[in-house]
Write an enzyme that holds these catalytic residues in place. Structure first.
Site, PDB file in Angstrom:
ATOM      1  N   HIS A 208      12.170 -45.825 -52.634  1.00  8.47           N
ATOM      2  CA  HIS A 208      11.286 -46.954 -53.318  1.00  8.47           C
ATOM      3  C   HIS A 208       9.953 -47.238 -52.562  1.00  8.47           C
ATOM      4  O   HIS A 208       9.905 -46.709 -51.295  1.00  8.47           O
ATOM      5  CB  HIS A 208      12.006 -48.508 -53.484  1.00  8.47           C
ATOM      6  CG  HIS A 208      12.300 -49.109 -52.115  1.00  8.47           C
ATOM      7  ND1 HIS A 208      13.206 -48.749 -51.098  1.00  8.47           N
ATOM      8  CD2 HIS A 208      11.714 -50.032 -51.325  1.00  8.47           C
ATOM      9  CE1 HIS A 208      13.258 -49.428 -50.132  1.00  8.47           C
ATOM     10  NE2 HIS A 208      12.435 -50.478 -50.267  1.00  8.47           N
ATOM     11  N   ARG A 276      24.175 -50.088 -38.571  1.00  6.79           N
ATOM     12  CA  ARG A 276      22.735 -50.177 -38.532  1.00  6.79           C
ATOM     13  C   ARG A 276      22.034 -51.587 -38.853  1.00  6.79           C
ATOM     14  O   ARG A 276      22.455 -51.949 -39.966  1.00  6.79           O
ATOM     15  CB  ARG A 276      21.933 -48.927 -39.357  1.00  6.79           C
ATOM     16  CG  ARG A 276      20.435 -49.140 -39.351  1.00  6.79           C
ATOM     17  CD  ARG A 276      19.755 -48.078 -40.545  1.00  6.79           C
ATOM     18  NE  ARG A 276      18.469 -48.517 -40.700  1.00  6.79           N
ATOM     19  CZ  ARG A 276      17.241 -48.155 -39.991  1.00  6.79           C
ATOM     20  NH1 ARG A 276      17.429 -47.413 -38.898  1.00  6.79           N
ATOM     21  NH2 ARG A 276      16.201 -48.642 -40.503  1.00  6.79           N
TER      22      ARG A 276
HETATM   23  C1  GA4 Z   1      11.931 -53.675 -52.508  1.00  3.25           C
HETATM   24  C2  GA4 Z   1      11.149 -54.249 -51.280  1.00  3.25           C
HETATM   25  C3  GA4 Z   1      11.904 -55.687 -50.797  1.00  3.25           C
HETATM   26  O1  GA4 Z   1      13.132 -55.298 -50.111  1.00  3.25           O
HETATM   27  C4  GA4 Z   1      12.134 -56.409 -51.967  1.00  3.25           C
HETATM   28  C5  GA4 Z   1      13.215 -55.722 -52.972  1.00  3.25           C
HETATM   29  C6  GA4 Z   1      13.529 -56.410 -54.055  1.00  3.25           C
HETATM   30  C7  GA4 Z   1      15.018 -57.070 -53.877  1.00  3.25           C
HETATM   31  O2  GA4 Z   1      15.806 -56.247 -53.262  1.00  3.25           O
HETATM   32  O3  GA4 Z   1      15.094 -57.822 -54.643  1.00  3.25           O
HETATM   33  C8  GA4 Z   1      13.381 -55.246 -55.398  1.00  3.25           C
HETATM   34  C9  GA4 Z   1      12.767 -54.008 -54.698  1.00  3.25           C
HETATM   35  C10 GA4 Z   1      11.965 -54.673 -53.448  1.00  3.25           C
HETATM   36  C11 GA4 Z   1      11.595 -53.544 -55.751  1.00  3.25           C
HETATM   37  C12 GA4 Z   1      12.214 -53.475 -57.082  1.00  3.25           C
HETATM   38  C13 GA4 Z   1      13.210 -54.711 -57.471  1.00  3.25           C
HETATM   39  C14 GA4 Z   1      12.778 -55.810 -56.658  1.00  3.25           C
HETATM   40  C15 GA4 Z   1      14.945 -54.924 -55.897  1.00  3.25           C
HETATM   41  C16 GA4 Z   1      14.417 -54.214 -57.300  1.00  3.25           C
HETATM   42  C17 GA4 Z   1      14.978 -53.352 -57.733  1.00  3.25           C
HETATM   43  C18 GA4 Z   1      12.657 -57.917 -51.788  1.00  3.25           C
HETATM   44  C19 GA4 Z   1      11.017 -56.519 -52.873  1.00  3.25           C
HETATM   45  O4  GA4 Z   1      10.096 -57.375 -52.837  1.00  3.25           O
HETATM   46  O5  GA4 Z   1      11.102 -55.614 -53.869  1.00  3.25           O
END
Ligand code: GA4
Length: 334
Positions: A208, A276
């Site tokens: 991601h 980890r």
């Molecule tokens: C990715 C980056 C951060 O960890 C986060 C993630 C968020 C979550 O885990 O709640 C998201 C992910 C992240 C991107 C797309 C969406 C939202 C999970 C998901 C499938 C906290 C963020 O801000 O975006």
């Protein structure tokens, strides 16, 4: 790709670690904050959207204290963790489920809002404190304050490297009272033995990009982080518990009109007897902030690659996507 059948591992993908091993590690840029090179930092953001920071000035004790508190927290029974932090939605304690759209990983985590105007780790920390985790909260507050300062320092150097007149042109987003920043503690338990599949491991956190401006990660010495290069190949990043790793987020990609690249990354776990543990600060803008290329960075006649949108809009859209989706694609103009 093979999918494990055991119920506990359901839908967490098994990966061939040899086929997914990264290439030369020497290519990861390093920025030494004792003699910072703003130009090299800008180059790293353009080429990889990723670099390592050494000599950052954050005392080792601040990091090891939070790591020890996190390990103690995660060692509790599931029910106690859920009660102490609330079930992630999206903030709180999460186990294997990432986000609301069916993504899973071999991890458990604590996700919290860390707006700069409030208590450094509200509201999860308030809940934790209520549940007696006072020293854990103290370690969180201390760490988040230090890592936010580091993120601001990095953004100030990037502003300098980009030739922006205002030093705080980027860092102001993180110190704003309304800054929508988050903090995440990830605990990846050791993988179960892959007796039927030697050389295989598990996806800890699927690939991601981070939606925010900048993310600052620190982990213990257990490997697993990989980043994707422009050509789509993956590089393994050797863990370094005394340094920080910086990711360019989607918002900074937009503000630089694509000059900086938000880095695609993931965590793949091999066999290790130790967990980890990673801690990531996601520096985000205030909800009402309009995300658009900074006019001073635009050449004559250059057009914005993105339609204008606010951080609140982007965040909402992000929560409707799957982890691996290209979220910025929804806002691209050309
Ligand atoms: C990715 C980056 C951060 O960890 C986060 C993630 C968020 C979550 O885990 O709640 C998201 C992910 C992240 C991107 C797309 C969406 C939202 C999970 C998901 C499938 C906290 C963020 O801000 O975006």
């Amino acid at each position: 790709m093979v999918v494990l059948q055991k119920p506990a591992l359901e839908r967490i993908s098994l990966v061939n670690l040899h086929a997914r091993q990264g290439v030369p590690l020497a290519r990861i840029p390093v920025v030494d904050l004792l003699k910072p090179d703003a130009t090299a930092m800008v180059r790293a953001c353009e080429e990889m959207g990723f670099f390592k920071v050494t000599n950052h000035g954050i005392p080792a004790g601040v990091m090891t204290r939070l790591e020890a508190e996190a390990l103690a927290f995660f060692s509790q029974p599931q029910r106690d963790k859920e009660r102490a932090a609330g079930v992630a939605c999206p903030v709180g304690y999460g186990n294997k489920k990432i986000g609301p759209n069916g993504d899973v990983g071999w991890l458990e985590y604590l996700l919290m809002q860390v707006n700069s105007g409030r208590d450094a780790a509200e509201p999860v920390s308030a809940l934790l404190k209520e549940n007696g985790a006072v020293s854990f909260c103290g370690a969180l507050v201390e760490y988040v304050a230090a890592v936010r300062r580091l993120a601001c320092r990095v953004l100030e150097l990037l502003a300098e490297g980009l030739g922006l007149a205002q030093r705080n042109a980027l860092s102001r987003l993180l110190v704003d009272e309304e800054s929508d920043s988050m903090f995440r503690l990830n605990h990846y338990p050791p993988c179960p033995p892959m007796s039927g599949a030697p050389g295989f491991g598990l996806t800890g956190f699927g690939e991601h990009t981070d939606p925010q401006v900048i993310s600052v990660l620190r982990s213990n010495n257990i490997n697993g982080l990989q980043i994707s290069l422009r050509d789509g190949s993956w590089v393994s990043v050797p863990a370094d518990q005394s340094s920080f790793f910086v990711n360019v987020g989607d918002s900074l990609q937009v503000m630089t009109n694509g000059r900086f690249r938000s880095v695609r990354h993931r965590v793949l776990l091999g066999s290790s007897t130790e967990p980890r543990v990673s801690m990531i600060y996601f520096g985000g803008p205030p909800p009402g902030e309009k995300l658009a290329p900074l006019p001073v960075l635009m050449a004559d006649g250059e057009r914005s690659l993105y339609r204008e949108f606010t951080w609140a809009e982007y965040k909402k859209a992000a929560y409707n996507t799957r982890l691996a989706d290209n979220r910025l694609g929804l806002f691209e103009l050309w």
